[in-house]
Design an enzyme around this catalytic site. Structure first.
Site, PDB file in Angstrom:
ATOM      1  N   ASN A 111       0.515  -1.234  -0.081  1.00 52.50           N
ATOM      2  CA  ASN A 111       0.055  -0.003  -0.252  1.00 52.50           C
ATOM      3  C   ASN A 111       0.540   1.293   0.035  1.00 52.50           C
ATOM      4  O   ASN A 111       1.876   1.478   0.111  1.00 52.50           O
ATOM      5  CB  ASN A 111      -1.222   0.338   0.714  1.00 52.50           C
ATOM      6  CG  ASN A 111      -0.409   0.844   2.224  1.00 52.50           C
ATOM      7  OD1 ASN A 111      -0.632   1.415   2.700  1.00 52.50           O
ATOM      8  ND2 ASN A 111      -0.162   0.194   3.313  1.00 52.50           N
ATOM      9  N   PHE A 115      -1.577   8.047   4.337  1.00 57.25           N
ATOM     10  CA  PHE A 115      -2.114   8.455   5.555  1.00 57.25           C
ATOM     11  C   PHE A 115      -3.414  10.042   4.410  1.00 57.25           C
ATOM     12  O   PHE A 115      -3.756  10.559   5.112  1.00 57.25           O
ATOM     13  CB  PHE A 115      -1.955  10.065   5.869  1.00 57.25           C
ATOM     14  CG  PHE A 115      -0.803   9.691   7.083  1.00 57.25           C
ATOM     15  CD1 PHE A 115      -0.547   8.051   7.139  1.00 57.25           C
ATOM     16  CD2 PHE A 115       1.158  10.039   7.097  1.00 57.25           C
ATOM     17  CE1 PHE A 115       0.580   7.034   7.995  1.00 57.25           C
ATOM     18  CE2 PHE A 115       1.424   9.014   8.599  1.00 57.25           C
ATOM     19  CZ  PHE A 115       1.122   8.574   8.310  1.00 57.25           C
ATOM     20  N   SER A 174       5.368   5.172   8.340  1.00 58.50           N
ATOM     21  CA  SER A 174       4.666   5.093   7.202  1.00 58.50           C
ATOM     22  C   SER A 174       6.091   5.278   6.449  1.00 58.50           C
ATOM     23  O   SER A 174       6.428   6.537   6.275  1.00 58.50           O
ATOM     24  CB  SER A 174       3.655   5.771   7.380  1.00 58.50           C
ATOM     25  OG  SER A 174       3.824   5.665   5.616  1.00 58.50           O
ATOM     26  N   ASN A 176       5.704   5.821   3.513  1.00 56.60           N
ATOM     27  CA  ASN A 176       4.340   6.663   2.359  1.00 56.60           C
ATOM     28  C   ASN A 176       4.091   8.164   2.313  1.00 56.60           C
ATOM     29  O   ASN A 176       3.432   8.917   2.174  1.00 56.60           O
ATOM     30  CB  ASN A 176       2.840   5.456   2.567  1.00 56.60           C
ATOM     31  CG  ASN A 176       2.813   4.456   2.063  1.00 56.60           C
ATOM     32  OD1 ASN A 176       3.907   4.091   1.127  1.00 56.60           O
ATOM     33  ND2 ASN A 176       2.405   3.528   2.795  1.00 56.60           N
ATOM     34  N   THR A 177       4.814   8.629   3.598  1.00 55.49           N
ATOM     35  CA  THR A 177       5.013  10.254   3.433  1.00 55.49           C
ATOM     36  C   THR A 177       6.832  10.522   3.382  1.00 55.49           C
ATOM     37  O   THR A 177       7.514  10.290   4.212  1.00 55.49           O
ATOM     38  CB  THR A 177       4.409  10.962   5.001  1.00 55.49           C
ATOM     39  OG1 THR A 177       3.049  10.405   4.962  1.00 55.49           O
ATOM     40  CG2 THR A 177       4.513  12.045   5.253  1.00 55.49           C
ATOM     41  N   LYS A 216       5.735   3.412  17.370  1.00 53.91           N
ATOM     42  CA  LYS A 216       5.761   2.199  15.974  1.00 53.91           C
ATOM     43  C   LYS A 216       6.850   2.273  15.055  1.00 53.91           C
ATOM     44  O   LYS A 216       6.780   3.381  14.498  1.00 53.91           O
ATOM     45  CB  LYS A 216       4.311   2.144  15.368  1.00 53.91           C
ATOM     46  CG  LYS A 216       3.935   1.148  14.144  1.00 53.91           C
ATOM     47  CD  LYS A 216       3.202   1.301  13.564  1.00 53.91           C
ATOM     48  CE  LYS A 216       3.184   0.318  12.627  1.00 53.91           C
ATOM     49  NZ  LYS A 216       1.114   0.433  12.205  1.00 53.91           N
ATOM     50  N   ASN A 245       6.304  -1.745  11.171  1.00 47.00           N
ATOM     51  CA  ASN A 245       4.356  -1.095  10.232  1.00 47.00           C
ATOM     52  C   ASN A 245       5.485  -2.050   8.910  1.00 47.00           C
ATOM     53  O   ASN A 245       5.791  -3.014   8.675  1.00 47.00           O
ATOM     54  CB  ASN A 245       5.369   0.129   9.739  1.00 47.00           C
ATOM     55  CG  ASN A 245       4.708   0.877   9.582  1.00 47.00           C
ATOM     56  OD1 ASN A 245       3.587   0.875   8.853  1.00 47.00           O
ATOM     57  ND2 ASN A 245       4.231   1.934  10.311  1.00 47.00           N
TER      58      ASN A 245
HETATM   59  C1  LIG Z   1      -3.874  -1.231   3.331  1.00 41.69           C
HETATM   60  C2  LIG Z   1      -2.542  -0.622   4.508  1.00 41.69           C
HETATM   61  C3  LIG Z   1      -2.633   0.325   4.880  1.00 41.69           C
HETATM   62  C4  LIG Z   1      -2.175   0.294   6.364  1.00 41.69           C
HETATM   63  N1  LIG Z   1      -2.165   1.887   6.937  1.00 41.69           N
HETATM   64  C5  LIG Z   1      -1.332   2.169   8.114  1.00 41.69           C
HETATM   65  C6  LIG Z   1      -1.594   3.371   9.103  1.00 41.69           C
HETATM   66  O1  LIG Z   1      -2.006   4.134   8.342  1.00 41.69           O
HETATM   67  N2  LIG Z   1      -0.944   3.313  10.131  1.00 41.69           N
HETATM   68  C7  LIG Z   1      -0.017   2.620  10.172  1.00 41.69           C
HETATM   69  O2  LIG Z   1       0.920   2.765  11.883  1.00 41.69           O
HETATM   70  N3  LIG Z   1       0.075   1.286   9.399  1.00 41.69           N
HETATM   71  C8  LIG Z   1      -0.636   0.973   8.836  1.00 41.69           C
HETATM   72  N4  LIG Z   1      -0.139   0.109   8.532  1.00 41.69           N
HETATM   73  C9  LIG Z   1       0.536  -0.919   8.788  1.00 41.69           C
HETATM   74  C10 LIG Z   1      -0.526  -2.343   9.180  1.00 41.69           C
HETATM   75  O3  LIG Z   1      -0.942  -1.509  10.773  1.00 41.69           O
HETATM   76  C11 LIG Z   1       0.910  -2.734   9.588  1.00 41.69           C
HETATM   77  O4  LIG Z   1       2.002  -2.521  10.519  1.00 41.69           O
HETATM   78  C12 LIG Z   1       1.432  -3.883   8.891  1.00 41.69           C
HETATM   79  O5  LIG Z   1       0.635  -4.224   7.735  1.00 41.69           O
HETATM   80  C13 LIG Z   1       2.048  -4.994   9.157  1.00 41.69           C
HETATM   81  O6  LIG Z   1       0.883  -6.615   9.980  1.00 41.69           O
HETATM   82  P1  LIG Z   1       0.307  -7.468   8.815  1.00 41.69           P
HETATM   83  O7  LIG Z   1       1.078  -7.910   8.057  1.00 41.69           O
HETATM   84  O8  LIG Z   1       0.073  -8.296   9.445  1.00 41.69           O
HETATM   85  O9  LIG Z   1      -0.686  -6.773   7.675  1.00 41.69           O
HETATM   86  C14 LIG Z   1      -1.234  -0.523   7.119  1.00 41.69           C
HETATM   87  C15 LIG Z   1      -1.809  -1.532   6.695  1.00 41.69           C
HETATM   88  C16 LIG Z   1      -1.942  -1.732   5.543  1.00 41.69           C
HETATM   89  C17 LIG Z   1      -2.123  -2.976   4.180  1.00 41.69           C
END
Ligand SMILES: Cc1cc2nc3c(=O)[nH]c(=O)nc-3n(C[C@H](O)[C@H](O)[C@H](O)COP(=O)(O)O)c2cc1C
Length: 366
Positions: A111, A115, A174, A176-177, A216, A245
């Site tokens: 992704n 934000f 993140s 992405n910023t 985080k 993350n």
């Molecule tokens: C579509 C998507 C959006 C995410 N948005 C955020 C976010 O806004 N803030 C954040 O701290 N992590 C975000 N994450 C990261 C997740 O919180 C998590 O740290 C990461 O996906 C790893 O866990 P997983 O393998 O179980 O997905 C996002 C993940 C995905 C897939």
């Protein structure tokens, strides 16, 4: 019944654009279409942290319910806690679409949402309408892309949500910023945490509750940089560390086409890497700071590994996309069986019991 409904709907959902499928899922949850767990969790799964009792260690990771639309539904599904956000002070749209990509054969997602957020005011209003005391809801705060002073945005998040959040997560990881992850550099992190802890003291002095601050981290932190970062986190007295993350690493993916998309990778390919980093953080902090283990949890084995590597709480997102809501009860059942077999009377007894072995593993390429 709803688990079966999901099994039926999943192929259809997976034919939709991932962001449309996500919106549809949120709408279903808003409409009350979700499996509720009537069953009480096995008491062995409970864990006490920060003066709160988590009925089980499983929480929904940030990013699923960015704007606090479905908090009650997620708690009713059996998650012990859920993390809203990332929330930015002012509303922002995020990056252009498409910005979420499924890597089906890898059980992964990339992704680059950037934000997208309804902003503090709207998310605060939603959380303030919830009945007090009904479940554990953390709020993950971030900075607007065009913020002149990013640290001020995090402080604003802490001030805004202190009354309605059980804990605050400071998302400096993140990918992405642009430039956001620079805040993980020890000197910047120290300055940011100095401002946050001072703001929290002011809030406490004004009679507001003292909320735990969780930081985080990115799994991509260079191994040589990790000790300095954990030292700052410990010195500033953070209440918890979330590891972690999404990653920018990409090796070994089956889906080369989607794997080439820019953004953060989550799901199964992230598991080994994030678990080794988790264990290293546990070792560096000498087990004194509670950790949230995140990254590629999609089986009981993976959940157990994170606990043994040092996590007191777990969060998942991508596993749920591929396995559906039935995953949660499977994880609880498998973790309960593990605790019984290993002779751990309580979850806390298993936390970090194999951290040294995990920390010593070489960091696998993701
Ligand atoms: C579509 C998507 C959006 C995410 N948005 C955020 C976010 O806004 N803030 C954040 O701290 N992590 C975000 N994450 C990261 C997740 O919180 C998590 O740290 C990461 O996906 C790893 O866990 P997983 O393998 O179980 O997905 C996002 C993940 C995905 C897939």
């Amino acid at each position: 019944m709803f688990g079966a409904l999901f099994d039926f709907a999943r192929p259809l959902l997976h034919r939709l654009d991932p962001e449309q499928a996500h919106e549809l899922t949120l709408k279903a949850l808003e409409a009350g279409l979700y499996p509720r767990t009537a069953r009480r969790d096995d008491p062995r799964l409970a864990i006490e942290l920060w003066g709160m009792r988590f009925a089980n260690p499983f929480g929904l990771a940030a990013g699923f319910d960015k704007d606090a639309r479905v908090v009650a539904a997620l708690l009713a599904m059996g998650f012990a806690f859920t993390e809203v956000g990332t929330v930015t002070p002012r509303p922002q749209a995020g990056n252009p679409r498409p910005r979420i990509f499924r890597l089906l054969n890898d059980r992964a997602i990339i992704n680059r949402l950037g934000f997208n957020s309804a902003g503090h005011a709207q998310v605060y209003a939603r959380l303030a309408r919830r009945a007090a005391g009904s479940g554990i809801v953390g709020v993950n705060v971030g900075a607007n892309r065009d913020a002149a002073d990013r640290a001020s945005d995090y402080v604003a998040g802490l001030r805004c949500f202190s009354e309605v959040a059980a804990y605050l997560t400071i998302n400096v990881s993140s990918p992405n910023t642009p430039g956001l992850r620079d805040l993980q550099a020890p000197s910047q992190l120290d300055a940011l945490l100095g401002r946050l802890t001072q703001a929290r003291e002011e809030l406490v002095a004004a009679g507001k509750p003292r909320r735990p601050i969780i930081v985080k981290l990115a799994p991509d932190i260079a191994p040589a940089d990790l000790p300095g970062i954990v030292e700052v986190l410990a010195a500033r007295g953070v209440d918890g560390i979330a590891v972690g993350n999404t990653t920018l690493q990409r090796t070994g993916l089956a889906d080369a086409r989607s794997g080439a998309e820019q953004g953060g990778l989550s799901g199964r390919p992230l598991f080994m890497h994030s678990t080794v980093v988790l264990a290293r953080v546990h070792q560096l902090a000498r087990g004194t700071i509670p950790l949230i283990g995140i990254g590629g949890i999609d089986s009981g084995t993976a959940a157990v590994a994170k606990i043994e590597a040092g996590a007191s709480l777990l969060q998942l997102y991508t596993g749920l996309v591929y396995e559906g809501p039935a995953l949660l009860s499977r994880l609880k059942a498998e973790l309960t069986t593990y605790l019984a077999r290993a002779g751990h009377a309580r979850l806390a007894d298993a936390v970090g019991c194999r951290a040294a072995a995990w920390a010593a593993k070489p960091l696998p390429a993701v």
